[in-house]
Design a protein around this motif. Structure first.
Motif, mmCIF file in Angstrom:
data_model
loop_
_atom_site.group_PDB
_atom_site.id
_atom_site.type_symbol
_atom_site.label_atom_id
_atom_site.label_comp_id
_atom_site.label_asym_id
_atom_site.label_seq_id
_atom_site.Cartn_x
_atom_site.Cartn_y
_atom_site.Cartn_z
ATOM 1 N N ALA A 138 4.336 3.192 7.082
ATOM 2 C CA ALA A 138 4.149 2.002 7.897
ATOM 3 C C ALA A 138 2.669 1.793 8.199
ATOM 4 O O ALA A 138 1.858 2.717 8.079
ATOM 5 C CB ALA A 138 4.941 2.121 9.198
ATOM 6 N N ILE A 139 2.341 0.584 8.602
ATOM 7 C CA ILE A 139 1.024 0.289 9.159
ATOM 8 C C ILE A 139 1.101 0.560 10.660
ATOM 9 O O ILE A 139 2.028 0.109 11.330
ATOM 10 C CB ILE A 139 0.635 -1.182 8.921
ATOM 11 C CG1 ILE A 139 0.520 -1.482 7.430
ATOM 12 C CG2 ILE A 139 -0.681 -1.510 9.626
ATOM 13 C CD1 ILE A 139 0.293 -2.956 7.130
ATOM 14 N N LEU A 140 0.144 1.301 11.178
ATOM 15 C CA LEU A 140 0.079 1.545 12.624
ATOM 16 C C LEU A 140 -0.879 0.557 13.258
ATOM 17 O O LEU A 140 -2.018 0.411 12.815
ATOM 18 C CB LEU A 140 -0.398 2.968 12.894
ATOM 19 C CG LEU A 140 -0.689 3.329 14.359
ATOM 20 C CD1 LEU A 140 0.559 3.183 15.217
ATOM 21 C CD2 LEU A 140 -1.244 4.739 14.469
ATOM 22 N N PHE A 160 -1.939 10.226 15.658
ATOM 23 C CA PHE A 160 -0.818 9.553 15.006
ATOM 24 C C PHE A 160 -0.913 9.624 13.485
ATOM 25 O O PHE A 160 0.115 9.746 12.803
ATOM 26 C CB PHE A 160 -0.726 8.104 15.474
ATOM 27 C CG PHE A 160 -0.154 7.958 16.848
ATOM 28 C CD1 PHE A 160 1.174 8.260 17.105
ATOM 29 C CD2 PHE A 160 -0.949 7.544 17.908
ATOM 30 C CE1 PHE A 160 1.707 8.145 18.369
ATOM 31 C CE2 PHE A 160 -0.427 7.428 19.185
ATOM 32 C CZ PHE A 160 0.905 7.731 19.423
ATOM 33 N N PHE A 161 -2.122 9.546 12.958
ATOM 34 C CA PHE A 161 -2.258 9.563 11.507
ATOM 35 C C PHE A 161 -1.826 10.909 10.929
ATOM 36 O O PHE A 161 -1.319 10.979 9.807
ATOM 37 C CB PHE A 161 -3.704 9.248 11.101
ATOM 38 C CG PHE A 161 -3.806 8.634 9.737
ATOM 39 C CD1 PHE A 161 -3.412 7.321 9.511
ATOM 40 C CD2 PHE A 161 -4.275 9.366 8.660
ATOM 41 C CE1 PHE A 161 -3.491 6.754 8.251
ATOM 42 C CE2 PHE A 161 -4.362 8.802 7.390
ATOM 43 C CZ PHE A 161 -3.967 7.492 7.193
ATOM 44 N N GLU A 168 -2.043 3.397 7.002
ATOM 45 C CA GLU A 168 -3.159 2.566 7.431
ATOM 46 C C GLU A 168 -3.080 2.397 8.940
ATOM 47 O O GLU A 168 -1.978 2.310 9.490
ATOM 48 C CB GLU A 168 -3.099 1.179 6.761
ATOM 49 C CG GLU A 168 -4.329 0.851 5.948
ATOM 50 C CD GLU A 168 -4.236 -0.497 5.248
ATOM 51 O OE1 GLU A 168 -5.281 -1.185 5.204
ATOM 52 O OE2 GLU A 168 -3.166 -0.853 4.746
ATOM 53 N N VAL A 169 -4.225 2.379 9.605
ATOM 54 C CA VAL A 169 -4.258 2.227 11.064
ATOM 55 C C VAL A 169 -5.213 1.105 11.428
ATOM 56 O O VAL A 169 -6.319 1.013 10.890
ATOM 57 C CB VAL A 169 -4.724 3.529 11.763
ATOM 58 C CG1 VAL A 169 -4.730 3.346 13.277
ATOM 59 C CG2 VAL A 169 -3.837 4.694 11.383
ATOM 60 N N ASP A 185 -4.630 -9.347 6.904
ATOM 61 C CA ASP A 185 -5.103 -9.073 5.546
ATOM 62 C C ASP A 185 -4.285 -7.942 4.920
ATOM 63 O O ASP A 185 -3.856 -8.021 3.762
ATOM 64 C CB ASP A 185 -6.579 -8.663 5.551
ATOM 65 C CG ASP A 185 -7.522 -9.814 5.864
ATOM 66 O OD1 ASP A 185 -7.115 -10.987 5.723
ATOM 67 O OD2 ASP A 185 -8.673 -9.539 6.261
ATOM 68 N N ALA A 186 -4.087 -6.881 5.699
ATOM 69 C CA ALA A 186 -3.368 -5.714 5.190
ATOM 70 C C ALA A 186 -1.911 -6.050 4.876
ATOM 71 O O ALA A 186 -1.358 -5.617 3.858
ATOM 72 C CB ALA A 186 -3.442 -4.576 6.203
#
Length: 319
Positions: A138-140, A160-161, A168-169, A185-186
């Motif tokens: 997931a994207i954080l 968290f990473f 991605e964060v 964008d992401a």
């Protein structure tokens, strides 16, 4: 291939599920990404009860943003249905975005968190466990960064990473719209190549009748907040488009106890009059026409265990 501003060169479209604990800022983020209000926002936890889809154009990409109910420890049938709706949104999505209230999480990690912070942190763990079970990254989105110092944010990001749930964060402030474009964008980069799923000028797929009920529910929460019982719902009972271009709307606020009704009505009906006026004014701005809004308050014990009420909200009664 992407353009210089990181938006896709070819048309892309798909669904991005916005997940998180109650009050993490999911609805605020969806509204910021769309650029218009498509999901109601209040300080009361568990405001979002069902999936709300906002449609955002980002270059040649169409982002369908699924604002999901918060993930928390369910106690009632309605709670279970809401959590099930959140994970259903994740199952169907091309992209997963986990929104975390960074300020609340920082307080907990510093040993300063109180009741609501600790519950939010436990709900963050529930989301992370659910994401691990999907086997998808997931994207954080660490939200509310405007409330924290940079060193604290960097520590949270590393914490968290290292969970191996995210690839991605982004550090954002949905309310102030800081770094929201970077997140868009992401999301756009991850969407599949596709023709757009909705007309370019459509910003949501929420039926207008449900939108009207949600706006009234928001005004109720904003005016009464702590005093308002959680076991309350608003339904649009009738919708009549008139020859002069105006719309006549009748709504019913359902409460579960007799003593809740006078709370909403207020002395001499003053509270419901203000709520109705605020809801009408916002509906007129959203729909671009005159609105004649009539609101009734009815006591309906146990509405939260009625299949018809769940169907009206698009929730699974048997979740």
């Amino acid at each position: 291939m992407v353009t210089a501003n990181n938006t896709p060169e070819t048309r892309r479209a798909g669904f991005a599920a916005i997940l998180g604990a109650p009050n993490a800022g999911k609805s605020t983020l969806v509204n910021a990404l769309v650029g218009r209000k498509v999901s109601i926002v209040t300080h009361k936890v568990q405001t979002t009860r069902f999936q709300v889809r906002g449609v955002a154009m980002h270059g040649l990409a169409q982002l369908v943003l699924v604002d999901t109910p918060g993930v928390f420890a369910p106690r009632r049938r309605l709670d279970r249905a809401m959590v099930a709706a959140a994970w259903a949104g994740a199952d169907d999505a091309d992209v997963l975005v986990h929104v975390i209230d960074a300020a609340a999480e920082a307080r907990v990690m510093a040993g300063e968190g109180k009741g609501q912070d600790k519950r939010a942190s436990a709900d963050v763990e529930r989301v992370m466990d659910g994401l691990k079970a999907t086997g998808r990254k997931a994207i954080l989105a660490l939200n509310k960064i405007d409330l924290l110092k940079r060193d604290t944010l960097l520590g949270l990001t590393q914490h968290f990473f290292e969970s191996d749930v995210y690839d991605e964060v982004f550090m954002i402030s949905a309310e102030k719209q800081d770094h929201v474009k970077d997140l868009a964008d992401a999301i756009a980069r991850r969407l599949p190549e596709s023709e757009w799923l909705y007309p370019e000028d459509q910003i949501a797929d929420l039926p207008e009748r449900m939108l009207a009920a949600e706006i009234t529910r928001e005004k109720l929460y904003l005016r009464m907040h702590e005093e308002l019982p959680y076991e309350m719902t608003v339904e649009t009972e009738s919708w009549q488009e008139r020859k002069d271009g105006s719309i006549r709307i009748e709504q019913t606020i359902y409460v579960t106890r007799d003593n809740h009704k006078p709370m909403i009505l207020g002395k001499g009906g003053t509270a419901i009059k203000v709520i109705g006026q605020q809801a009408r004014e916002e509906l007129e701005r959203e729909l671009g026409c005159d609105i004649h809004l009539f609101i009734h308050v009815k006591v309906r014990p146990g509405w939260g265990d009625e299949r018809a009420r769940f169907n009206a909200l698009g929730l699974n009664f048997d979740a």
